[in-house]
Write a protein that holds these residues in place. Sequence first.
Motif, PDB file in Angstrom:
ATOM      1  N   ASP A 253      32.945  27.616  26.445  1.00  0.00           N
ATOM      2  CA  ASP A 253      31.676  28.300  26.198  1.00  0.00           C
ATOM      3  C   ASP A 253      31.500  29.502  27.125  1.00  0.00           C
ATOM      4  N   VAL A 254      31.742  29.300  28.408  1.00  0.00           N
ATOM      5  CA  VAL A 254      31.574  30.385  29.379  1.00  0.00           C
ATOM      6  C   VAL A 254      32.589  31.486  29.125  1.00  0.00           C
ATOM      7  N   PHE A 255      33.835  31.100  28.881  1.00  0.00           N
ATOM      8  CA  PHE A 255      34.871  32.106  28.670  1.00  0.00           C
ATOM      9  C   PHE A 255      34.547  32.978  27.462  1.00  0.00           C
ATOM     10  N   ASP A 256      34.156  32.348  26.353  1.00  0.00           N
ATOM     11  CA  ASP A 256      33.859  33.152  25.170  1.00  0.00           C
ATOM     12  C   ASP A 256      32.603  33.987  25.376  1.00  0.00           C
ATOM     13  N   ALA A 257      31.621  33.443  26.095  1.00  0.00           N
ATOM     14  CA  ALA A 257      30.379  34.185  26.325  1.00  0.00           C
ATOM     15  C   ALA A 257      30.632  35.481  27.079  1.00  0.00           C
ATOM     16  N   VAL A 258      31.505  35.436  28.089  1.00  0.00           N
ATOM     17  CA  VAL A 258      31.710  36.643  28.908  1.00  0.00           C
ATOM     18  C   VAL A 258      32.739  37.590  28.313  1.00  0.00           C
ATOM     19  N   THR A 259      33.584  37.102  27.389  1.00  0.00           N
ATOM     20  CA  THR A 259      34.610  37.975  26.799  1.00  0.00           C
ATOM     21  C   THR A 259      34.235  38.461  25.401  1.00  0.00           C
ATOM     22  N   SER A 260      33.022  38.174  24.956  1.00  0.00           N
ATOM     23  CA  SER A 260      32.551  38.624  23.648  1.00  0.00           C
ATOM     24  C   SER A 260      31.534  39.743  23.811  1.00  0.00           C
ATOM     25  N   ASN A 261      31.495  40.645  22.825  1.00  0.00           N
ATOM     26  CA  ASN A 261      30.486  41.695  22.822  1.00  0.00           C
ATOM     27  C   ASN A 261      29.111  41.075  22.641  1.00  0.00           C
ATOM     28  N   ARG A 262      28.186  41.407  23.525  1.00  0.00           N
ATOM     29  CA  ARG A 262      26.808  40.933  23.418  1.00  0.00           C
ATOM     30  C   ARG A 262      25.866  42.126  23.426  1.00  0.00           C
ATOM     31  N   ILE A 263      24.696  41.947  22.900  1.00  0.00           N
ATOM     32  CA  ILE A 263      23.752  43.054  22.793  1.00  0.00           C
ATOM     33  C   ILE A 263      23.337  43.575  24.162  1.00  0.00           C
ATOM     34  N   TYR A 264      23.420  42.715  25.192  1.00  0.00           N
ATOM     35  CA  TYR A 264      22.901  43.108  26.504  1.00  0.00           C
ATOM     36  C   TYR A 264      23.990  43.418  27.532  1.00  0.00           C
ATOM     37  N   ARG A 265      25.270  43.330  27.132  1.00  0.00           N
ATOM     38  CA  ARG A 265      26.306  43.702  28.092  1.00  0.00           C
ATOM     39  C   ARG A 265      27.648  43.865  27.404  1.00  0.00           C
ATOM     40  N   GLN A 266      28.541  44.565  28.137  1.00  0.00           N
ATOM     41  CA  GLN A 266      29.890  44.801  27.644  1.00  0.00           C
ATOM     42  C   GLN A 266      30.757  43.573  27.865  1.00  0.00           C
ATOM     43  N   ALA A 267      31.666  43.356  26.914  1.00  0.00           N
ATOM     44  CA  ALA A 267      32.587  42.230  27.037  1.00  0.00           C
ATOM     45  C   ALA A 267      33.565  42.442  28.182  1.00  0.00           C
ATOM     46  N   MET A 268      33.914  41.340  28.845  1.00  0.00           N
ATOM     47  CA  MET A 268      34.991  41.354  29.830  1.00  0.00           C
ATOM     48  C   MET A 268      36.322  41.168  29.116  1.00  0.00           C
ATOM     49  N   LEU A 269      37.395  41.583  29.767  1.00  0.00           N
ATOM     50  CA  LEU A 269      38.732  41.291  29.270  1.00  0.00           C
ATOM     51  C   LEU A 269      39.092  39.855  29.650  1.00  0.00           C
ATOM     52  N   PRO A 270      40.073  39.248  28.951  1.00  0.00           N
ATOM     53  CA  PRO A 270      40.393  37.833  29.208  1.00  0.00           C
ATOM     54  C   PRO A 270      40.688  37.501  30.669  1.00  0.00           C
ATOM     55  N   HIS A 271      41.445  38.349  31.375  1.00  0.00           N
ATOM     56  CA  HIS A 271      41.758  38.010  32.764  1.00  0.00           C
ATOM     57  C   HIS A 271      40.508  38.043  33.633  1.00  0.00           C
ATOM     58  N   GLU A 272      39.535  38.882  33.270  1.00  0.00           N
ATOM     59  CA  GLU A 272      38.274  38.916  34.018  1.00  0.00           C
ATOM     60  C   GLU A 272      37.456  37.655  33.735  1.00  0.00           C
ATOM     61  N   GLY A 273      37.478  37.214  32.466  1.00  0.00           N
ATOM     62  CA  GLY A 273      36.787  35.980  32.125  1.00  0.00           C
ATOM     63  C   GLY A 273      37.369  34.786  32.847  1.00  0.00           C
ATOM     64  N   LEU A 274      38.701  34.764  32.978  1.00  0.00           N
ATOM     65  CA  LEU A 274      39.354  33.673  33.686  1.00  0.00           C
ATOM     66  C   LEU A 274      38.978  33.680  35.164  1.00  0.00           C
ATOM     67  N   GLU A 275      38.824  34.868  35.731  1.00  0.00           N
ATOM     68  CA  GLU A 275      38.405  34.970  37.132  1.00  0.00           C
ATOM     69  C   GLU A 275      37.011  34.371  37.328  1.00  0.00           C
ATOM     70  N   ILE A 276      36.129  34.572  36.357  1.00  0.00           N
ATOM     71  CA  ILE A 276      34.793  33.972  36.423  1.00  0.00           C
ATOM     72  C   ILE A 276      34.906  32.455  36.498  1.00  0.00           C
ATOM     73  N   LEU A 277      35.783  31.887  35.654  1.00  0.00           N
ATOM     74  CA  LEU A 277      35.967  30.434  35.669  1.00  0.00           C
ATOM     75  C   LEU A 277      36.537  29.961  36.996  1.00  0.00           C
ATOM     76  N   TYR A 278      37.553  30.661  37.495  1.00  0.00           N
ATOM     77  CA  TYR A 278      38.164  30.240  38.758  1.00  0.00           C
ATOM     78  C   TYR A 278      37.202  30.355  39.932  1.00  0.00           C
ATOM     79  N   SER A 279      36.272  31.290  39.859  1.00  0.00           N
ATOM     80  CA  SER A 279      35.298  31.425  40.953  1.00  0.00           C
ATOM     81  C   SER A 279      34.385  30.205  41.040  1.00  0.00           C
ATOM     82  N   GLY A 280      34.280  29.457  39.909  1.00  0.00           N
ATOM     83  CA  GLY A 280      33.483  28.237  39.916  1.00  0.00           C
ATOM     84  C   GLY A 280      34.304  26.978  39.810  1.00  0.00           C
ATOM     85  N   SER A 281      35.620  27.110  39.986  1.00  0.00           N
ATOM     86  CA  SER A 281      36.516  25.957  39.867  1.00  0.00           C
ATOM     87  C   SER A 281      36.202  24.904  40.929  1.00  0.00           C
TER      88      SER A 281
END
Length: 364
Positions: A253-281
């Motif tokens: 859920d988190v990975f897709d949320a941050v790597t998808s285009n949303r009305i309120y922000r730009q999508a991250m690239l996959p490696h950036e999304g993975l970094e978000i997950l690892y920061s909360g590992s």
Amino acid sequence: MRLVETSLSLSSTYLGKAIYNNKGQILLNEGVQLDTRLLQRLIGMNIHYIYIQDNKTEDLKLHYPISMKLRRKAITSIQKHFDEFESNRQFSNVLVLEKAAKSLIKIIREIQAEIKDSQDLLALLSDVYTYDHYIFTHSLNVTMYSLAIGMKLNLRDYELETLGLGAILHDVGKVKIPEEILMKPERLTDEEFFQVKKHTVEGFELLRNIPSVTLIAAHCAYQHHERLNGSGYPRGIKANEIHPFGKIIAVADVFDAVTSNRIYRQAMLPHEGLEILYSGSGTLYDQKTIEVFRQAVAVYPIGITVVLNDGRKGVVCKQNIGLSDRPVVRVLEENGIEVDPYEIDLKTLLDVMITACDTTFKKS
């Protein structure tokens, strides 16, 4: 072709991969020459990355993890049945809800079969989409990610079916949240965020009354925003109190949320999304689940330009199964100087690693 940031400076280049709406209908076809008007339109539709044609990478082939036919069928089915769930919110017609759940189970089996037959890492950037309604596409993406994790964990077929149903319905409670809140481009107020958080309870209460939906699948909707350290919602449960499927869907859920285009922000690239997950590992997200997910998803999708630690720059041209951060790279530059393209396999060159991605594009 190359994956690059959508930019007005790309005028006079050619689109390398078609752009679709969320029903799989082509909005802009492959090969179209881009001009300022089209690029402004894409930026206005919140499409921040596109594939463009490039003679040095024209042979690269991109694959979506499931067929376009199944994708259209899944999106249409999710939208139809979410509408049915909303219209039968008072459980006045359990048979309607039961029929909807069984229909979604059939979709999950088809998705599971196609992902299982694929020899590629999961790469949802391989096609570019605009979204009329984010929730339906998000539900499909989270399902594919969750099933990919479950397969890597060697879950049995009936477990994958339960996980898939929990994933495809994890956000069903959002049908009760006003759309002006869900689609709000600005930061939510405390009251609005309180309303959004209710979707976990709303989803659970709906699903637990449907006979063909197991209690575990219903708890996926209930628990996908819980976090290991107790900072999640709605109950603030911790660690082993969270079902393993809840932990899997939380990561997806988190990975897709941050790597998808949303009305309120730009999508991250996959490696950036993975970094978000690892920061909360280990604190927010289950570490083993993240590690397994990393093996299943394309961290550096085909066509993206990467910078290596030895000064070389190239384009990812092939994935290595199970080693998503060690792809095959077609080298195009050495210390800023263009060279005749050649390929290196990071699976075997262990002293070479990717240090950055470069999504700008210089016309040669």
